[in-house]
Design a protein around this motif. Structure first.
Motif, PDB file in Angstrom:
ATOM      1  N   MET A 288      -8.557  -2.188   2.050  1.00  0.00           N
ATOM      2  CA  MET A 288      -7.310  -1.576   1.686  1.00  0.00           C
ATOM      3  C   MET A 288      -7.464  -0.029   1.287  1.00  0.00           C
ATOM      4  N   LEU A 289      -8.338   0.081   0.659  1.00  0.00           N
ATOM      5  CA  LEU A 289      -8.672   1.602   0.598  1.00  0.00           C
ATOM      6  C   LEU A 289      -8.932   2.437   1.756  1.00  0.00           C
ATOM      7  N   ALA A 290      -9.729   1.869   2.747  1.00  0.00           N
ATOM      8  CA  ALA A 290      -9.929   2.465   3.938  1.00  0.00           C
ATOM      9  C   ALA A 290      -8.529   2.371   4.792  1.00  0.00           C
ATOM     10  N   SER A 291      -7.782   1.484   4.634  1.00  0.00           N
ATOM     11  CA  SER A 291      -6.356   1.597   5.263  1.00  0.00           C
ATOM     12  C   SER A 291      -5.539   2.665   4.951  1.00  0.00           C
ATOM     13  N   ARG A 292      -5.520   2.901   3.550  1.00  0.00           N
ATOM     14  CA  ARG A 292      -4.899   3.996   3.069  1.00  0.00           C
ATOM     15  C   ARG A 292      -5.450   5.326   3.252  1.00  0.00           C
ATOM     16  N   ARG A 293      -6.726   5.423   3.262  1.00  0.00           N
ATOM     17  CA  ARG A 293      -7.421   6.779   3.326  1.00  0.00           C
ATOM     18  C   ARG A 293      -7.198   7.091   5.017  1.00  0.00           C
ATOM     19  N   ARG A 294      -7.031   6.212   5.952  1.00  0.00           N
ATOM     20  CA  ARG A 294      -6.668   6.429   7.388  1.00  0.00           C
ATOM     21  C   ARG A 294      -5.147   6.924   7.429  1.00  0.00           C
ATOM     22  N   ALA A 295      -4.538   6.636   6.754  1.00  0.00           N
ATOM     23  CA  ALA A 295      -3.106   7.012   6.804  1.00  0.00           C
ATOM     24  C   ALA A 295      -2.949   8.259   6.157  1.00  0.00           C
ATOM     25  N   ALA A 296      -3.671   8.740   5.335  1.00  0.00           N
ATOM     26  CA  ALA A 296      -3.711  10.125   4.563  1.00  0.00           C
ATOM     27  C   ALA A 296      -4.219  11.123   5.316  1.00  0.00           C
ATOM     28  N   ARG A 297      -3.727  12.460   5.010  1.00  0.00           N
ATOM     29  CA  ARG A 297      -4.051  13.741   5.603  1.00  0.00           C
ATOM     30  C   ARG A 297      -4.440  14.539   4.549  1.00  0.00           C
ATOM     31  N   GLY A 298      -5.413  15.605   4.851  1.00  0.00           N
ATOM     32  CA  GLY A 298      -5.866  16.676   4.005  1.00  0.00           C
ATOM     33  C   GLY A 298      -6.610  16.360   2.619  1.00  0.00           C
ATOM     34  N   THR A 299      -6.094  17.126   1.641  1.00  0.00           N
ATOM     35  CA  THR A 299      -6.809  16.589   0.321  1.00  0.00           C
ATOM     36  C   THR A 299      -7.005  15.175  -0.066  1.00  0.00           C
ATOM     37  N   ASP A 300      -5.878  14.741   0.155  1.00  0.00           N
ATOM     38  CA  ASP A 300      -5.656  13.312  -0.235  1.00  0.00           C
ATOM     39  C   ASP A 300      -6.657  12.283   0.432  1.00  0.00           C
TER      40      ASP A 300
ATOM     41  N   LEU B 192       0.806  -1.206   0.124  1.00  0.00           N
ATOM     42  CA  LEU B 192       0.128  -0.041   0.119  1.00  0.00           C
ATOM     43  C   LEU B 192       0.773   1.275   0.190  1.00  0.00           C
ATOM     44  N   ALA B 193       1.863   1.025   0.661  1.00  0.00           N
ATOM     45  CA  ALA B 193       2.902   2.407   0.946  1.00  0.00           C
ATOM     46  C   ALA B 193       3.512   2.847  -0.380  1.00  0.00           C
ATOM     47  N   SER B 194       3.714   1.525  -1.361  1.00  0.00           N
ATOM     48  CA  SER B 194       4.393   1.709  -2.586  1.00  0.00           C
ATOM     49  C   SER B 194       3.732   2.253  -3.618  1.00  0.00           C
ATOM     50  N   MET B 195       2.371   2.552  -3.462  1.00  0.00           N
ATOM     51  CA  MET B 195       1.479   2.839  -4.762  1.00  0.00           C
ATOM     52  C   MET B 195       1.964   4.229  -4.871  1.00  0.00           C
ATOM     53  N   SER B 196       2.110   4.676  -6.103  1.00  0.00           N
ATOM     54  CA  SER B 196       2.504   6.185  -6.379  1.00  0.00           C
ATOM     55  C   SER B 196       1.189   6.855  -6.666  1.00  0.00           C
ATOM     56  N   SER B 197       0.158   6.306  -7.107  1.00  0.00           N
ATOM     57  CA  SER B 197      -1.174   6.800  -7.158  1.00  0.00           C
ATOM     58  C   SER B 197      -2.398   5.947  -6.793  1.00  0.00           C
TER      59      SER B 197
ATOM     60  N   LEU C  54      -5.226   6.770  -5.877  1.00  0.00           N
ATOM     61  CA  LEU C  54      -6.461   6.990  -5.912  1.00  0.00           C
ATOM     62  C   LEU C  54      -6.915   6.547  -7.397  1.00  0.00           C
ATOM     63  N   GLU C  55      -6.030   6.794  -8.271  1.00  0.00           N
ATOM     64  CA  GLU C  55      -5.922   5.994  -9.850  1.00  0.00           C
ATOM     65  C   GLU C  55      -6.320   4.620  -9.625  1.00  0.00           C
ATOM     66  N   HIS C  56      -5.389   4.012  -8.700  1.00  0.00           N
ATOM     67  CA  HIS C  56      -5.216   2.631  -8.620  1.00  0.00           C
ATOM     68  C   HIS C  56      -6.605   1.917  -8.345  1.00  0.00           C
ATOM     69  N   PHE C  57      -7.379   2.502  -7.141  1.00  0.00           N
ATOM     70  CA  PHE C  57      -8.476   1.968  -6.800  1.00  0.00           C
ATOM     71  C   PHE C  57      -9.781   2.603  -7.756  1.00  0.00           C
ATOM     72  N   SER C  58      -9.476   3.775  -8.319  1.00  0.00           N
ATOM     73  CA  SER C  58     -10.753   4.033  -9.143  1.00  0.00           C
ATOM     74  C   SER C  58     -10.896   3.094 -10.503  1.00  0.00           C
ATOM     75  N   GLN C  59      -9.518   2.692 -10.838  1.00  0.00           N
ATOM     76  CA  GLN C  59      -9.414   1.678 -12.152  1.00  0.00           C
ATOM     77  C   GLN C  59     -10.016   0.610 -11.733  1.00  0.00           C
ATOM     78  N   LEU C  60      -9.562   0.043 -10.524  1.00  0.00           N
ATOM     79  CA  LEU C  60     -10.354  -1.186  -9.893  1.00  0.00           C
ATOM     80  C   LEU C  60     -11.858  -1.328 -10.166  1.00  0.00           C
ATOM     81  N   ARG C  61     -12.034   0.067  -9.396  1.00  0.00           N
ATOM     82  CA  ARG C  61     -13.433   0.016  -9.388  1.00  0.00           C
ATOM     83  C   ARG C  61     -14.360   0.046 -10.906  1.00  0.00           C
ATOM     84  N   ARG C  62     -13.540   0.530 -11.694  1.00  0.00           N
ATOM     85  CA  ARG C  62     -14.237   0.715 -13.152  1.00  0.00           C
ATOM     86  C   ARG C  62     -14.115  -0.798 -13.667  1.00  0.00           C
ATOM     87  N   VAL C  63     -13.154  -1.593 -13.488  1.00  0.00           N
ATOM     88  CA  VAL C  63     -13.254  -2.771 -13.970  1.00  0.00           C
ATOM     89  C   VAL C  63     -14.381  -3.612 -13.279  1.00  0.00           C
ATOM     90  N   MET C  64     -14.457  -3.773 -11.974  1.00  0.00           N
ATOM     91  CA  MET C  64     -15.574  -4.546 -11.480  1.00  0.00           C
ATOM     92  C   MET C  64     -16.779  -4.189 -11.912  1.00  0.00           C
TER      93      MET C  64
END
Length: 474
Positions: A217-229, A178-183, A185-195
């Motif tokens: 996984m998305l919720a875990s990443r969101r909890r670690a983020a701050r601000g606009t992200d 999760l920490a290594s994902m460069s983007s 938001l785009e990763h999870f957005s694309q997964l949602r479109r595919v599903m």
């Protein structure tokens, strides 16, 4: 240097395996025992002993830990399996399994009178065999088709393998992934479109477990983020919850559908996204009318319209849901006025590619056809569904099954039982492929509508085809 965690021995006993699974989920979420203890409201020392199988695990604790780790029920199912295996090996049930956890007393996990499975013909198999690995499937009970939780082994033994395919969640990504994902938001957005695209081809039964895992996984990443992200990830998490609600409804799990959709509404408010809130309110209205609460749907649709930006497609969507709720309540004039309003609003709505890009005149006319059927205007409804099927892209496989089943029911209402049965057979094929509860629910109504003509060859062929894809009591 941190203390090296104790080695676990998952093969030592069912409870050692459960403790191992607990640690796997905890580490996949990147949580230390102390942080998990705070989330689950359980003493930290207990969690360590749970993982090492040194302390009895109350079922209430398993439920709390499952929720805190977003494990989608995997830890609870594992707890049930561990207890069943321990009993099967001659061991006593877990000591203290019903003991209080920080004051909360656990409920027993056996079938009770409030459990829908306990009222089904398959309940005895659960009670006698101790099955806890359940899947929700269509089953014929007292002549009608209902979606009920049934032991997976019963479904597999019946030969309906496709209905037993709702697997446990896939492996969660490790914290470093999760920490290594460069983007993200785009990763999870694309997964949602595919599903979403895949859902219309094969149905949600194969997709929902994976979606829930990606949601964790998305919720875990969101909890670690701050601000606009964090805000942007929360908005995407809201859409994941809404999609999970849609998938859950389409496998016949209405309770889970309401749960996911309620979470989506809460998250939309936290995100402060008015448009997103309006969309989820509309979805709640749709879910309410589909699950037999049309009066509630009217209020939700009205709230969705008030919340939606004026002149947006979201406003049109809300009015369409309101129209169908009126129809189900038998309010013919109000339903037709609402549909006319929706068409007028659509004509001057903003061209919004984000919300309601699929919304057009054909969609509203198809929705009106469904309402016409609810009002008993079967001739007009049949014409509307036939027109919708002619314009539906071939990639919309599940939707084609829904439209076919509704068209067949409308034709049955006109008295053309032969045509209804032939169309119904086509819908049965898609129901078998997708497992869609939306199709099965319409086929159940069609089955009841054709019962008086069961001696006719086409009707008999339809009913036989339907019986082959639903679980039968033995």
């Amino acid at each position: 240097m941190g203390q090296r965690p104790n080695e676990l021995t998952p093969d030592a006993s069912p409870w050692h395996r459960w403790g191992y699974e607990l640690r796997q989920f905890r580490e996949a979420r990147g949580l230390a025992q102390q942080l998990l203890a705070r989330k689950a409201l359980i003493d930290r020392s207990h969690i360590g002993r749970f993982e090492r199988a040194e302390r009895p695990v109350p079922r209430a604790a398993a439920v709390r830990l499952d929720e805190a780790l977003d494990a989608a029920g995997a830890l609870v199912r594992g707890w049930d399996r561990a207890e069943a295996e321990a009993q099967g090996d001659g061991a006593a049930s877990v000591p203290g399994a019903d003991a209080p956890v920080n004051g909360a007393r656990a409920r027993g996990h056996g079938a009770t009178s409030s459990n829908p499975l306990a009222r089904s013909p398959f309940a005895q198999a659960v009670l006698e065999e101790g099955d806890t690995d359940l899947v929700i499937v269509p089953a014929r009970i007292n002549g009608r088709i209902h979606f009920v939780p049934v032991p997976r082994r019963v479904v597999l033994a019946s030969g309906l393998v496709g209905l037993a395919s709702a697997a446990l969640p896939v492996r969660a990504a490790a914290a470093e992934e999760l920490a290594s994902m460069s983007s993200p938001l785009e990763h999870f957005s694309q997964l949602r479109r595919v599903m979403i695209q895949t859902d219309n081809l094969i149905g949600p039964r194969h997709l929902l477990p994976a979606l829930r895992q990606h949601l964790a996984m998305l919720a875990s990443r969101r909890r670690a983020a701050r601000g606009t992200d964090a805000t942007r990830l929360l908005a995407l998490e809201t859409r994941y919850e809404e999609l999970a609600g849609w998938f859950a409804q389409d496998i016949g799990d209405d309770r889970a559908a309401h749960g996911h959709t309620a979470k989506a509404l809460d998250a939309s408010h936290v995100a402060g996204d008015t448009a997103l809130t309006a969309y989820v309110l509309g979805r709640k209205a749709q879910l309410a009318v589909d699950t037999g609460h049309a009066a509630d749907a009217l209020g939700l649709a009205s709230a969705a319209r008030r919340t939606a930006p004026a002149g947006s497609r979201l406003e049109v969507i809300a009015v369409v849901h309101e129209a169908h709720a009126h129809a189900v309540l038998g309010e013919r004039g109000e339903a037709h006025r609402a549909y006319d309003t929706a068409l007028t609003l659509l004509g001057c709505a903003d061209d919004d590619s984000v919300w309601g890009s699929w919304l057009d005149t054909a969609y509203i006319n198809t929705a009106r056809a469904r309402s016409l059927a609810a009002l008993g205007d079967y001739e007009q409804a049949a014409t509307g569904f036939d027109s919708a099927l002619a314009g539906l892209p071939t990639t919309y496989r599940r939707d084609r099954g829904v439209y076919l089943a509704r068209a067949a029911r409308a034709h049955a209402g006109t008295g053309n039982v032969t045509l209804a049965a032939r169309i119904g057979v086509q819908a049965v094929g898609i129901a078998a492929e997708t497992g869609s509860a939306r199709i099965f629910n319409q086929l159940d109504r069609l089955d009841a509508a054709l019962a008086h003509a069961s001696d006719e060859d086409d009707v008999a062929a339809f009913r036989a085809a339907l019986d082959r894809i639903v679980l039968q009591p033995t």
